[in-house]
Design a protein around this motif. Sequence first.
Motif, PDB file in Angstrom:
ATOM      1  N   UNK A  43      35.569 -36.757 -12.801  1.00 42.21           N
ATOM      2  CA  UNK A  43      34.957 -35.886 -13.808  1.00 42.21           C
ATOM      3  C   UNK A  43      35.195 -34.418 -13.465  1.00 42.21           C
ATOM      4  N   UNK A  44      35.053 -34.042 -12.189  1.00 43.99           N
ATOM      5  CA  UNK A  44      35.305 -32.669 -11.767  1.00 43.99           C
ATOM      6  C   UNK A  44      36.751 -32.271 -12.036  1.00 43.99           C
ATOM      7  N   UNK A  94      28.247 -29.615  -9.544  1.00 48.19           N
ATOM      8  CA  UNK A  94      28.459 -28.288 -10.089  1.00 48.19           C
ATOM      9  C   UNK A  94      29.719 -28.323 -10.928  1.00 48.19           C
ATOM     10  N   UNK A  95      30.028 -27.232 -11.581  1.00 51.20           N
ATOM     11  CA  UNK A  95      31.204 -27.183 -12.449  1.00 51.20           C
ATOM     12  C   UNK A  95      32.489 -27.226 -11.616  1.00 51.20           C
ATOM     13  N   UNK A  96      33.291 -28.244 -11.832  1.00 51.71           N
ATOM     14  CA  UNK A  96      34.580 -28.356 -11.176  1.00 51.71           C
ATOM     15  C   UNK A  96      34.553 -28.875  -9.756  1.00 51.71           C
ATOM     16  N   UNK A  97      33.370 -29.126  -9.222  1.00 50.23           N
ATOM     17  CA  UNK A  97      33.276 -29.658  -7.866  1.00 50.23           C
ATOM     18  C   UNK A  97      31.908 -30.285  -7.666  1.00 50.23           C
ATOM     19  N   UNK A  98      31.794 -31.046  -6.588  1.00 54.21           N
ATOM     20  CA  UNK A  98      30.524 -31.621  -6.167  1.00 54.21           C
ATOM     21  C   UNK A  98      30.334 -31.251  -4.708  1.00 54.21           C
ATOM     22  N   UNK A  99      29.142 -30.800  -4.353  1.00 54.87           N
ATOM     23  CA  UNK A  99      28.840 -30.426  -2.979  1.00 54.87           C
ATOM     24  C   UNK A  99      28.120 -31.594  -2.308  1.00 54.87           C
ATOM     25  N   UNK A 100      28.724 -32.123  -1.247  1.00 52.69           N
ATOM     26  CA  UNK A 100      28.062 -33.105  -0.395  1.00 52.69           C
ATOM     27  C   UNK A 100      27.565 -32.278   0.785  1.00 52.69           C
ATOM     28  N   UNK A 101      26.344 -31.809   0.659  1.00 57.17           N
ATOM     29  CA  UNK A 101      25.825 -30.718   1.477  1.00 57.17           C
ATOM     30  C   UNK A 101      25.495 -31.092   2.912  1.00 57.17           C
ATOM     31  N   UNK A 102      26.029 -30.287   3.810  1.00 55.76           N
ATOM     32  CA  UNK A 102      25.687 -30.307   5.230  1.00 55.76           C
ATOM     33  C   UNK A 102      25.601 -28.847   5.657  1.00 55.76           C
TER      34      UNK A 102
END
Length: 76
Positions: free
Chosen positions: A66-67, A22-30
């Motif tokens: 990149x974020x 996502x923009x400005x972050x990455x979600x490593x989803x749990x």
Amino acid sequence: MLRTGAEARHVMASASLQIYPSKGMTCVFAAPTARCELEPSLDDARVTPDTDGCHPACGNICRTEENIDELRAEAA
């Protein structure tokens, strides 16, 4: 923390690993630790994060280089 290439390959091969850029972050989803509104709901097998409703204190957030570059450009 991953210390070896073998550990990284093992994690990346996991079917349970869900990564949502996502923009400005990455979600490593749990789902159990998510602070966002889940779509469609926590009891649905297809639950995904709401990356537009990301909570800054969520433990699922990570930031890639990149974020960080995106955030710096936005702040400038």
